[in-house]
Structure formats: C-alpha cells, structure tokens
Design an enzyme around this catalytic site. Sequence first.
Site, PDB file in Angstrom:
ATOM      1  N   VAL A 173     -18.922  14.317  14.242  1.00 54.85           N
ATOM      2  CA  VAL A 173     -19.100  13.205  15.180  1.00 54.85           C
ATOM      3  C   VAL A 173     -17.752  12.776  15.742  1.00 54.85           C
ATOM      4  O   VAL A 173     -17.572  12.612  16.953  1.00 54.85           O
ATOM      5  CB  VAL A 173     -19.812  12.014  14.506  1.00 54.85           C
ATOM      6  CG1 VAL A 173     -19.856  10.816  15.450  1.00 54.85           C
ATOM      7  CG2 VAL A 173     -21.223  12.406  14.088  1.00 54.85           C
ATOM      8  N   PRO A 228     -10.649  10.782   4.242  1.00 55.34           N
ATOM      9  CA  PRO A 228      -9.949  11.650   3.288  1.00 55.34           C
ATOM     10  C   PRO A 228      -9.868  13.101   3.757  1.00 55.34           C
ATOM     11  O   PRO A 228      -9.029  13.869   3.276  1.00 55.34           O
ATOM     12  CB  PRO A 228     -10.794  11.531   2.013  1.00 55.34           C
ATOM     13  CG  PRO A 228     -12.143  11.097   2.479  1.00 55.34           C
ATOM     14  CD  PRO A 228     -11.923  10.257   3.682  1.00 55.34           C
ATOM     15  N   PRO A 266     -24.486  34.594  52.144  1.00 56.27           N
ATOM     16  CA  PRO A 266     -25.206  35.536  53.005  1.00 56.27           C
ATOM     17  C   PRO A 266     -26.427  34.972  53.721  1.00 56.27           C
ATOM     18  O   PRO A 266     -27.005  35.656  54.560  1.00 56.27           O
ATOM     19  CB  PRO A 266     -25.619  36.636  52.028  1.00 56.27           C
ATOM     20  CG  PRO A 266     -25.763  35.926  50.720  1.00 56.27           C
ATOM     21  CD  PRO A 266     -24.676  34.884  50.710  1.00 56.27           C
ATOM     22  N   ASP A 324     -21.951  27.898  61.990  1.00 57.37           N
ATOM     23  CA  ASP A 324     -22.244  29.182  62.610  1.00 57.37           C
ATOM     24  C   ASP A 324     -23.739  29.456  62.562  1.00 57.37           C
ATOM     25  O   ASP A 324     -24.465  28.933  61.702  1.00 57.37           O
ATOM     26  CB  ASP A 324     -21.529  30.311  61.859  1.00 57.37           C
ATOM     27  CG  ASP A 324     -20.114  30.535  62.374  1.00 57.37           C
ATOM     28  OD1 ASP A 324     -19.770  29.969  63.429  1.00 57.37           O
ATOM     29  OD2 ASP A 324     -19.366  31.264  61.706  1.00 57.37           O
ATOM     30  N   LYS A 379     -22.885  26.615  70.668  1.00 58.89           N
ATOM     31  CA  LYS A 379     -23.211  25.785  71.827  1.00 58.89           C
ATOM     32  C   LYS A 379     -22.082  24.851  72.230  1.00 58.89           C
ATOM     33  O   LYS A 379     -22.274  23.947  73.034  1.00 58.89           O
ATOM     34  CB  LYS A 379     -24.481  24.979  71.542  1.00 58.89           C
ATOM     35  CG  LYS A 379     -25.713  25.860  71.344  1.00 58.89           C
ATOM     36  CD  LYS A 379     -26.963  25.046  71.089  1.00 58.89           C
ATOM     37  CE  LYS A 379     -28.172  25.964  70.908  1.00 58.89           C
ATOM     38  NZ  LYS A 379     -29.411  25.205  70.628  1.00 58.89           N
ATOM     39  N   GLY A 406     -20.897  31.812  57.807  1.00 54.13           N
ATOM     40  CA  GLY A 406     -21.680  32.736  57.005  1.00 54.13           C
ATOM     41  C   GLY A 406     -20.779  33.612  56.162  1.00 54.13           C
ATOM     42  O   GLY A 406     -19.637  33.895  56.537  1.00 54.13           O
ATOM     43  N   GLY A 407     -21.268  34.037  54.994  1.00 51.05           N
ATOM     44  CA  GLY A 407     -20.484  34.918  54.130  1.00 51.05           C
ATOM     45  C   GLY A 407     -19.224  34.252  53.634  1.00 51.05           C
ATOM     46  O   GLY A 407     -19.242  33.115  53.160  1.00 51.05           O
ATOM     47  N   ASP A 408     -18.102  34.947  53.751  1.00 47.38           N
ATOM     48  CA  ASP A 408     -16.799  34.425  53.346  1.00 47.38           C
ATOM     49  C   ASP A 408     -15.967  34.174  54.597  1.00 47.38           C
ATOM     50  O   ASP A 408     -15.993  34.983  55.533  1.00 47.38           O
ATOM     51  CB  ASP A 408     -16.089  35.442  52.446  1.00 47.38           C
ATOM     52  CG  ASP A 408     -14.738  34.938  51.971  1.00 47.38           C
ATOM     53  OD1 ASP A 408     -14.686  34.322  50.895  1.00 47.38           O
ATOM     54  OD2 ASP A 408     -13.736  35.160  52.703  1.00 47.38           O
ATOM     55  N   MET A 418     -21.907  44.029  61.080  1.00 50.13           N
ATOM     56  CA  MET A 418     -21.939  43.836  62.541  1.00 50.13           C
ATOM     57  C   MET A 418     -21.981  45.167  63.286  1.00 50.13           C
ATOM     58  O   MET A 418     -21.346  45.325  64.332  1.00 50.13           O
ATOM     59  CB  MET A 418     -20.713  43.021  63.003  1.00 50.13           C
ATOM     60  CG  MET A 418     -20.617  41.657  62.359  1.00 50.13           C
ATOM     61  SD  MET A 418     -19.187  40.706  62.907  1.00 50.13           S
ATOM     62  CE  MET A 418     -17.852  41.669  62.190  1.00 50.13           C
ATOM     63  N   GLY A 426     -30.650  39.761  55.062  1.00 42.47           N
ATOM     64  CA  GLY A 426     -30.546  39.839  53.601  1.00 42.47           C
ATOM     65  C   GLY A 426     -30.477  38.498  52.912  1.00 42.47           C
ATOM     66  O   GLY A 426     -29.840  37.567  53.402  1.00 42.47           O
TER      67      GLY A 426
END
Length: 416
Positions: free
Chosen positions: A35, A55, A182, A205, A227, A258-260, A342, A371
């Site tokens: 404890v 002790p 992803p 994005d 846009k 998206g992604g990294d 891409m 995916g």
Amino acid sequence: MAENTEKATADAHPAYPVGLRLAGRRVVVLGGGQVAQRRLPALIAAGADITLISPSATPSVDVMAETGEITWIKRRYRDGDLADAWYALVATTDPATNAAASAEAERTRTWCVRSDDAEAATAWTPATGRVEGVTVAVLTGHDPRRSAAVRDAIVEGLRDGSIAAPQHRARTPFVALVGGGPGDPDLITVRGRRLLAEADVVIADRLGPRDLLDELPPHVEVIDAAKIPYGRFMAQEAINNALVEHAKAGRSVVRLKGGDPFVFGRGMEEAQALAAEGIACTVVPGISSSISVPGAAGIPVTHRGVAHEFTVVSGHVAPDDPRSLVDWASLAKLTGTLVILMGVDKIGKIAEALVTHGKDPQTPLALVQEGTTAAQRRVDATLATVAETVRTQEVRPPAVIVIGAVVTEGPNKPTT
C-alpha cells in the site's frame, strides 16, 4: 441498531472532495508494504516531507529512503508519532496498531487514511490520474474498482480527445501539423486527436479522417483545404498563407493531413512557411497508408523468405515525365516489395516502365482502394494486366498499389 444508524449517516453525507497542497508539510506513513509502495510516489510528487515508520519495507520503498525521497524510521508505531503531521496514511498489517494510530489522528485533528478500514478513516484516497496538467480524482463511496474504472475512462478521454475540455483561461496558441492516418478515424494518434479537441481552426485535407470533424465543438472553424480561394497563388501557397494568417491571429491551428505529414504530404513545405514567419509548429506523425493500407487488406509489405525490404514511391508523375525523380530502372531490379502512392491514373505507364527495365510481367500486384474505411476494396492483377484491370474494374483514387510476391501471401491472398 447503532451500527446501522452510523452507516446510514455516513452514506447520507458523502466525502467532501478537496485537493491537499502538501509541499513542505509533514506527512506520516505507517507501514512499508505494498500500500505504501503504491501511495508514496504521489506524495513524493506533491513535495510532502514524508516520514515512514515501519520495521520493514519493500525493496522499492527501501530505494525511496536510500535516495532521500523519504525519511525511514525503522520501528513500530508509537503514540505521538503523528505530532505536527498534516496528513497520515495508516497501512500496517496490525489492526490494533492501525486503530491506535487512527485514534491519535482523531485527537490531533490530522486527516487520516486507513487501508484496512475505510469507514474508520477521516479521509479517503481517490482513484487519481493525471493528463496534460489536469488531475482527475474519483470517489464512489464503497466501490474502489468503480472509482478506478471511471478515472480510467475520463483520463483516456482527455488523452485521446474524445472528451473535449478546452482551456478557457489564458493559454499559448499552437500550430500543429497532424497526420490523421489512412482514413479510419480510430487510427489517428492519441496526441493528434487531443490537439484536434483543443483547436480553434482546423485546415483539413480531403484524405484526412473526415469523421473526426463531426466531433469538433461548434466554435471550431473547419476549413476544407481543397476549397481555399487560391487567387494568384498555387494551392499549396494558399494553404501556407492560411496557416500563417490564423497563427498570427493568436488561434490554435491544426493542419489535419491524411497519412503522415512528411510522406508525400508536403508537410515540410508548410513547416518551412511557418518558420519563415517565425512561427513554431509541432509535427505529429501519422500512420502512413504505405504500410497500414496493405496491412488492412491482408498484405504484409515484408515477409520472411519472401521480401526483406520494401520501397515507397510516389506515382503522381509518370516515368516518362521529365519532372520524375524516381529511378524506375533501379526499382525494376529490386526483389522486395514496391508500394506506390498516388499512382492509379499512371499505373499503366509505371507497369510498362518496370517491365521494360526487366521486371517479370507476371509479377503480382494489388490495388487497395479506400483502405481502412468501410468502402475498402482490393483488386488483384499483374504488371501485364493492371492497366486493363484498372479500366474494367473502375479503380479510383485514393488507392495504394502493392507490387511483389507478398501480394500472394497473407490471409486474404487471391485464389486461382
């Protein structure tokens, strides 16, 4: 009868929650077992002047004493040990000792926690968690497991952003380039989701996890990067300008990608644009579609005895385009896995270039469209047939293309 009345009274009067500021104040802990081992780190972090009376102690508690984090008096409790203490934790294995110490705490008006008898204590230890400067403390009366479960749910929600708790007092605005993963909203990182919950402006994005935008509070301004009015600027320049504009206005800005951010995401261009204006930014890595999308489709990008390496390239520029920076001749000679992002509309010319430079036309290939999302779709082909397959199967971006023997491995391998 008296016992039942006492319990009813206790249930009718819940504990009053309060945060104790114990820095530099005397705290006495009786007992050096498990404890104490669990409770001592939080008391040390609070800056308390801790005296342990016991002790014996566990090895971990012994180390705390050796390093000077606590003072250890190696004996049993004696009446008077709680003198001048602001707070006491009574956790010995002897009920009589615990009762005696608890009685002393009552006389000296020292708030006292008892590990063996919560009803006899004058204080209870809540289930506590900390995240980003917030301390969450939960009390549920006589059900410590429920306290812990509620604590865990709140802390996790604050950590991953599913519980929105924006700061309303003065705070330092931030700019973050966040990789959203992803497509599946559950695959964004914990840090990315938390920063989204703290944002004033989100520039998103098309390929980012769009479902997360619906969870944002109404005051958050969401800007579709596709846009933004471009005027005399290129699309990326307009996005850079928007990041700088909102940051200079003192807003907390998240660029959701998206992604990294740094894998064909132009994240470095945005970081450089901010740096040129003296604006610091945080980069939050994301799960790249180059490995996660094949994985979601049952395709390992490496596999023992099949592929010892994988190469990721952008296919947005055709091999015969003078702007191409890809050495397709060298890629054709590799024996590992080739992952193309891409590249759906250029895959015919890419396949032709690989075959021209020596790749076997029968090399298996898979296209994984959308995916990790509910619309995920896998289409298999070979280098020789992929152009026609994309046309007849109406494969559309976004899709990840995997080329190599690994396509025929895994639980979802194509049947012949």
